[in-house]
Design a protein around this motif. Sequence first.
Motif, PDB file in Angstrom:
ATOM      1  N   GLY A  58       0.807  -1.209   0.000  1.00  0.00           N
ATOM      2  CA  GLY A  58       0.000   0.000   0.000  1.00  0.00           C
ATOM      3  C   GLY A  58       0.841   1.260   0.000  1.00  0.00           C
ATOM      4  O   GLY A  58       0.562   2.219  -0.733  1.00  0.00           O
ATOM      5  N   GLU A  59       1.893   1.282   0.807  1.00  0.00           N
ATOM      6  CA  GLU A  59       2.785   2.442   0.842  1.00  0.00           C
ATOM      7  C   GLU A  59       3.554   2.583  -0.478  1.00  0.00           C
ATOM      8  O   GLU A  59       3.845   3.699  -0.916  1.00  0.00           O
ATOM      9  N   ALA A  60       3.889   1.458  -1.104  1.00  0.00           N
ATOM     10  CA  ALA A  60       4.591   1.519  -2.384  1.00  0.00           C
ATOM     11  C   ALA A  60       3.732   2.218  -3.432  1.00  0.00           C
ATOM     12  O   ALA A  60       4.222   3.047  -4.209  1.00  0.00           O
ATOM     13  N   VAL A  61       2.444   1.891  -3.454  1.00  0.00           N
ATOM     14  CA  VAL A  61       1.536   2.560  -4.390  1.00  0.00           C
ATOM     15  C   VAL A  61       1.485   4.054  -4.091  1.00  0.00           C
ATOM     16  O   VAL A  61       1.546   4.897  -4.993  1.00  0.00           O
ATOM     17  N   GLN A  62       1.384   4.400  -2.797  1.00  0.00           N
ATOM     18  CA  GLN A  62       1.298   5.806  -2.407  1.00  0.00           C
ATOM     19  C   GLN A  62       2.574   6.567  -2.767  1.00  0.00           C
ATOM     20  O   GLN A  62       2.523   7.671  -3.331  1.00  0.00           O
ATOM     21  N   LEU A  63       3.725   5.991  -2.442  1.00  0.00           N
ATOM     22  CA  LEU A  63       4.987   6.703  -2.650  1.00  0.00           C
ATOM     23  C   LEU A  63       5.385   6.779  -4.119  1.00  0.00           C
ATOM     24  O   LEU A  63       6.228   7.604  -4.486  1.00  0.00           O
ATOM     25  N   HIS A  64       4.803   5.934  -4.946  1.00  0.00           N
ATOM     26  CA  HIS A  64       5.044   6.058  -6.389  1.00  0.00           C
ATOM     27  C   HIS A  64       4.199   7.165  -6.999  1.00  0.00           C
ATOM     28  O   HIS A  64       4.355   7.470  -8.193  1.00  0.00           O
ATOM     29  N   GLY A  65       3.302   7.736  -6.217  1.00  0.00           N
ATOM     30  CA  GLY A  65       2.512   8.856  -6.711  1.00  0.00           C
ATOM     31  C   GLY A  65       1.504   8.449  -7.762  1.00  0.00           C
ATOM     32  O   GLY A  65       0.970   7.336  -7.748  1.00  0.00           O
ATOM     33  N   GLY A  66       1.245   9.350  -8.717  1.00  0.00           N
ATOM     34  CA  GLY A  66       0.216   9.118  -9.724  1.00  0.00           C
ATOM     35  C   GLY A  66       0.453   7.869 -10.542  1.00  0.00           C
ATOM     36  O   GLY A  66      -0.489   7.126 -10.850  1.00  0.00           O
ATOM     37  N   ILE A  67       1.697   7.574 -10.880  1.00  0.00           N
ATOM     38  CA  ILE A  67       1.980   6.402 -11.700  1.00  0.00           C
ATOM     39  C   ILE A  67       1.705   5.110 -10.932  1.00  0.00           C
ATOM     40  O   ILE A  67       1.359   4.082 -11.514  1.00  0.00           O
ATOM     41  N   GLY A  68       1.839   5.171  -9.603  1.00  0.00           N
ATOM     42  CA  GLY A  68       1.606   3.981  -8.794  1.00  0.00           C
ATOM     43  C   GLY A  68       0.154   3.548  -8.753  1.00  0.00           C
ATOM     44  O   GLY A  68      -0.146   2.413  -8.382  1.00  0.00           O
ATOM     45  N   PHE A  69      -0.769   4.437  -9.122  1.00  0.00           N
ATOM     46  CA  PHE A  69      -2.186   4.118  -9.080  1.00  0.00           C
ATOM     47  C   PHE A  69      -2.684   3.499 -10.376  1.00  0.00           C
ATOM     48  O   PHE A  69      -3.854   3.147 -10.479  1.00  0.00           O
ATOM     49  N   THR A  70      -1.830   3.368 -11.368  1.00  0.00           N
ATOM     50  CA  THR A  70      -2.238   2.753 -12.629  1.00  0.00           C
ATOM     51  C   THR A  70      -2.076   1.244 -12.539  1.00  0.00           C
ATOM     52  O   THR A  70      -1.094   0.738 -11.968  1.00  0.00           O
ATOM     53  N   TRP A  71      -3.037   0.500 -13.092  1.00  0.00           N
ATOM     54  CA  TRP A  71      -2.986  -0.959 -13.023  1.00  0.00           C
ATOM     55  C   TRP A  71      -1.778  -1.520 -13.766  1.00  0.00           C
ATOM     56  O   TRP A  71      -1.317  -2.617 -13.476  1.00  0.00           O
ATOM     57  N   GLU A  72      -1.271  -0.768 -14.723  1.00  0.00           N
ATOM     58  CA  GLU A  72      -0.155  -1.278 -15.520  1.00  0.00           C
ATOM     59  C   GLU A  72       1.173  -1.247 -14.761  1.00  0.00           C
ATOM     60  O   GLU A  72       2.114  -1.951 -15.134  1.00  0.00           O
ATOM     61  N   HIS A  73       1.258  -0.471 -13.709  1.00  0.00           N
ATOM     62  CA  HIS A  73       2.528  -0.353 -12.993  1.00  0.00           C
ATOM     63  C   HIS A  73       2.783  -1.600 -12.144  1.00  0.00           C
ATOM     64  O   HIS A  73       1.857  -2.215 -11.611  1.00  0.00           O
ATOM     65  N   GLU A  74       4.050  -1.963 -12.002  1.00  0.00           N
ATOM     66  CA  GLU A  74       4.407  -3.186 -11.282  1.00  0.00           C
ATOM     67  C   GLU A  74       4.054  -3.137  -9.804  1.00  0.00           C
ATOM     68  O   GLU A  74       3.941  -4.191  -9.150  1.00  0.00           O
ATOM     69  N   ALA A  75       3.852  -1.938  -9.244  1.00  0.00           N
ATOM     70  CA  ALA A  75       3.490  -1.851  -7.831  1.00  0.00           C
ATOM     71  C   ALA A  75       2.193  -2.592  -7.551  1.00  0.00           C
ATOM     72  O   ALA A  75       1.997  -3.148  -6.460  1.00  0.00           O
ATOM     73  N   HIS A  76       1.311  -2.644  -8.541  1.00  0.00           N
ATOM     74  CA  HIS A  76       0.031  -3.314  -8.328  1.00  0.00           C
ATOM     75  C   HIS A  76       0.155  -4.827  -8.331  1.00  0.00           C
ATOM     76  O   HIS A  76      -0.737  -5.524  -7.833  1.00  0.00           O
ATOM     77  N   LEU A  77       1.219  -5.371  -8.891  1.00  0.00           N
ATOM     78  CA  LEU A  77       1.444  -6.811  -8.777  1.00  0.00           C
ATOM     79  C   LEU A  77       1.598  -7.201  -7.314  1.00  0.00           C
ATOM     80  O   LEU A  77       1.055  -8.218  -6.862  1.00  0.00           O
ATOM     81  N   TYR A  78       2.325  -6.393  -6.559  1.00  0.00           N
ATOM     82  CA  TYR A  78       2.531  -6.665  -5.137  1.00  0.00           C
ATOM     83  C   TYR A  78       1.271  -6.366  -4.337  1.00  0.00           C
ATOM     84  O   TYR A  78       0.938  -7.080  -3.383  1.00  0.00           O
TER      85      TYR A  78
END
Length: 435
Positions: free
Chosen positions: A344-364
């Motif tokens: 959850g923090e990884a998504v937040q700290l990646h900012g706007g790009i972290g909220f896109t489904w295509e970003h690898e943060a969402h795999l975790y």
Amino acid sequence: MDSAFTAEQDEIRRTLRELLTKRSGPDEVKAAVRTAAGYDAELWTQLSAQLGLPGLALPESYGGVGCGLTELALACEETGRALLPSPLLATAGLAAPLIAALGTPAQRDELLPRIADGSLTCALAVPGGSLAAALGLSGDNASGEWAGGGRAGGVQARPGDGGGRLLYGEACQVLDGHSAGLLLVAAHTGGFARSRTLLFLVRADAAGLSRTRQTALDETRPQARVELRDCAAELLGADDADDADDAADVPGALAATGVRAATLLAAEAVGAASCALDRTLEYVRAREQFGRAIGSFQAVKHRLADLYVRVQAARSAAYYAAWDPGEGGLALAQGLETLRVVAGEAVQLHGGIGFTWEHEAHLYFKRAAADELLFGPVHRLRTRAAERAGLFVPPSGAPSGAGSGTAPGAGSGAAPGAASGSGSAAAPGPEAVAV
């Protein structure tokens, strides 16, 4: 306890990390989960042939490597870092221990060597999507309520015309159930009055077997619906028990497998959380705002330091559980909670790009959410651990309150650093993760 690993254990970790770094990046993972099998079959063959991964914890007499739970947990930590889609958990973590515990000598001789060399993958199918309950992770599985009941609940087994058994029913959320070469199916037998739950072997080509891959939140853990319509099956174990008292202790074997699987899952969660944190650190070092890296802001440093302490505490708990599998449930609770917070923090700290489904943060993020749904929730894992430790109900014949803290590791000292960052895995202050 000596927490240092041997040279052989370090080599297992190093070799596996190097291979997965080359062959299982985020793009490769996304491609693998979209194949029919749900994983990279070529990579699985390589892991089996070169590293002996599925046979790591199997005895050498069955073609295994002859290591133990610790080595398999270290391997799972590395597969967790890469979010590797593979049949490792379903085959080596769930099915192989059950075959070893309940199978006849002939069944073990036939199946375990094929599991060890990677040519046979397996899946455990329990009705109702209640895998955590069946493994005794979220409650006592002795009653068999997780397997349905009565005349029509769950999966039913009846004698076949030419010997063997015929199974009728269905099981949902079967990990790797769509691609496994062998299914271990929990089914009721003995009729209504003498009903008991046993495990049966169902081959992939059995008549009456239908398998459908389901859409799952976490694509790296493919799941399937298994339907059995008078499907031919073989009892796992000797088929000479005349009554329930002589039958194999299936709930006991499932519970024993559950605590070991909890350790492997805890190690996977730690690996995933650690990698998510590492990727976040790389991002905040490179991403600039107001002319400076966002990782240089004190508020971001504090958040990262808290995550680092959580990961180290969860790692300490997982390693302790590998040494003492009885603590697997607590380690799993710690690991799942840590992965959820870090993702959850990884998504937040990646900012706007972290909220896109295509970003690898969402795999975790998806792995964290799906694992807690499949094997949790965290509060039930901890409740079950407390029940096993006797914290809620005093032992029979003991005075009131005698059950508090009677089991090693039942309280805050369940694992070094498991409840906080103050144990042997205590992490240094925020300056240690300065970016």
